[in-house]
Scaffold this active site. Sequence first.
Site, PDB file in Angstrom:
ATOM      1  N   ASP A 148      -9.484  69.633  47.154  1.00  0.00           N
ATOM      2  CA  ASP A 148      -9.827  68.228  46.994  1.00  0.00           C
ATOM      3  C   ASP A 148      -8.948  67.607  45.913  1.00  0.00           C
ATOM      4  O   ASP A 148      -8.405  68.314  45.065  1.00  0.00           O
ATOM      5  CB  ASP A 148     -11.314  68.151  46.589  1.00  0.00           C
ATOM      6  CG  ASP A 148     -11.860  66.747  46.709  1.00  0.00           C
ATOM      7  OD1 ASP A 148     -11.197  65.906  47.337  1.00  0.00           O
ATOM      8  OD2 ASP A 148     -12.955  66.503  46.177  1.00  0.00           O
ATOM      9  N   GLN A 161      -4.581  57.140  43.924  1.00  0.00           N
ATOM     10  CA  GLN A 161      -5.600  57.431  42.913  1.00  0.00           C
ATOM     11  C   GLN A 161      -5.175  58.535  41.958  1.00  0.00           C
ATOM     12  O   GLN A 161      -6.008  59.151  41.288  1.00  0.00           O
ATOM     13  CB  GLN A 161      -6.913  57.805  43.608  1.00  0.00           C
ATOM     14  CG  GLN A 161      -7.499  56.644  44.396  1.00  0.00           C
ATOM     15  CD  GLN A 161      -8.842  56.997  45.012  1.00  0.00           C
ATOM     16  OE1 GLN A 161      -9.823  57.181  44.318  1.00  0.00           O
ATOM     17  NE2 GLN A 161      -8.870  57.098  46.324  1.00  0.00           N
TER      18      GLN A 161
END
Length: 616
Positions: free
Chosen positions: A225, A256
Amino acid sequence: MKKSLFESLNKDQKAALSHTDGPILILAGAGSGKTRVLTYKTAHLMTEKKIDGANILMVTFTNKAASEMKDRILKLLSANSQQPTANLPFAGTFHSLCAKILRRDGKHIGVLPNFVIYDEVDKKDAMKTIMNNKNISSKSFNPGSVGGSISGIKNELISPLEYPQYARGYYQETVAEIYIDYQKFLHENGALDFDDLLFETVKLFAKNPDVLSSYQEKFRYVLVDEYQDTNQAQYTLSKLFAGRYRNITVVGDASQSIYAWRGANFRNIVNFKNDFPDVKVFNLEQNYRSTQKILDAAFSVISKNTDHPILKLWTENEKGPSITVYEARDEQDEVNFAIKEMHKIIAEEKNYSYSSFVMLYRTNAQSRTIEEVFLHLGIPYILVGGVRFYERREIKDVISYLRVLVNPKDMVSFKRISKLGKKRLDKFLEFSTEFDISKLTTLEILDKTLEATDYLSLYNKDVEEDLARLENIKEVRSVATEFPAILDFLENISLVEQEYLPQNKPLFSHNKDDRKNAVTLMTLHAVKGLEFPVVFMVGMEEGLFPHARALMDREQLSEERRLCYVGITRAMKKLYITYAARRLYFGQRTSNIVSRFVLDLPSGIVESSLTETDYF
DNA sequence: GGTCACACAGTTTTT
DNA sequence: CTGTGTGACC
């Protein structure tokens, strides 16, 4: 997998998880249901593909994310009326995974199983000792920044022997020397720092192909992740784990990536297809979190970045109210404005309370003024951040005693407890020979240590600050009950930051319900992964955000912009952006101009708050 | 070994 | 402004 479970996913999400084998890249935009896809995918692997959970590795960047994953998988499995599975996947951070691997197999490269993990404070202490020994003045070389440099070098997997060939200039050459001594020091102390956990594991695998092989066999499916925030070491580890079966799924979003200053490299996700040319790519661009106007604002800011791909998010959610931009007179007016708006929203809208709001700022220094206004007006709040729980003085003291019991070679901890007084140290040393700690629980060891050293007498219950320290030690006792084995306990406190417990923090109210009902204050970095109905981004000024240190550097400005993107995309319903015409900063009155990020917002979705604010 | 005055620097911080 | 580190002194 049951139909009902599958049906709750959208087309792209389904596609992303039904592809199970081979390399997979999931570009998941903010609020696109990324965690959902990851957990469903794991459940799918286990139930449909009959993969043993023990053969699945899920790596996340925080322990919080890891435990959320575990919870959700467990729920999915039981909702799917599976027999309670004996094996659940390993879900954890790279660091916790590596710590486990090294405790087991580190002996092949000289890492003993009882190693301690040095945190930033220990590292700084070690650095000071080394620099002292080398007669390097900590004035010209700040131990913290030298430590940071070494951390960067380690994350690039460059050893002390190799580094001198890269070092340029006096500073780097000195760092090269300190690096050599620092590693020697860590080794002599039976300690590893955070970066070593990764680097030593890479070394272990490089030198022991059979050990690597056993983990490759074990982890047939690898899911990573937040891949945009991997550093070189984590990137290398991911590839190593997946080296045999090549069943690797990485998830992330270049927009991000906000930890470049810590070695994160978003190019790892951008260039994933170079590593695995047969990769299947899935884009998750439907956003379930925010209004269209918030997404428009976010896109208009991030689209100025040209150095990484940008996902174009869309939503079926309503357009929502405009973004409110407010120019405050000063930093107090800024907070007062925000609170006034909060009260208006709470009064006019159902289901809104203080906990619906978050106030985001760029630097921790800004939180004090904000807190003062909150305290003054009696608004409950939770401050996230500041001094980390396990790095507080009293906690480090207590932990140091325990560490020395476990690992007497640990000189950083020994030095620390030596400074707590000669008598205390003598009593401690005497006591340490009296017991066999392997026969005692963590709590017993802790209590006996506190008793023998009379440590608590350093603090006076009647002094507020001391009382807080005593409370913190109580909190450590309760953690100790959770981890009766002392080694587990020490590992946990090294790798798992304590939850932000409101009682540790200055809080207006002592009433339990009020605690839950509090405004959250935190930095933009800390808010990643979270969402709030209403977001206030304050201090939107050139020099503050983007930060002054980033103004001269293209890459850093690009990262500030991503940080702004992260902030905006946290908002579900309503976004406020504020800046102050004048503010007190480091005791100086300064006036900054409005942040370029504010100017990038399209005028059609913004309203100035001088007019009546438009709600929901 | 402990305390006090003074200088000084001061993003962000998943582990 | 304020937390931290240093050097001088008891």
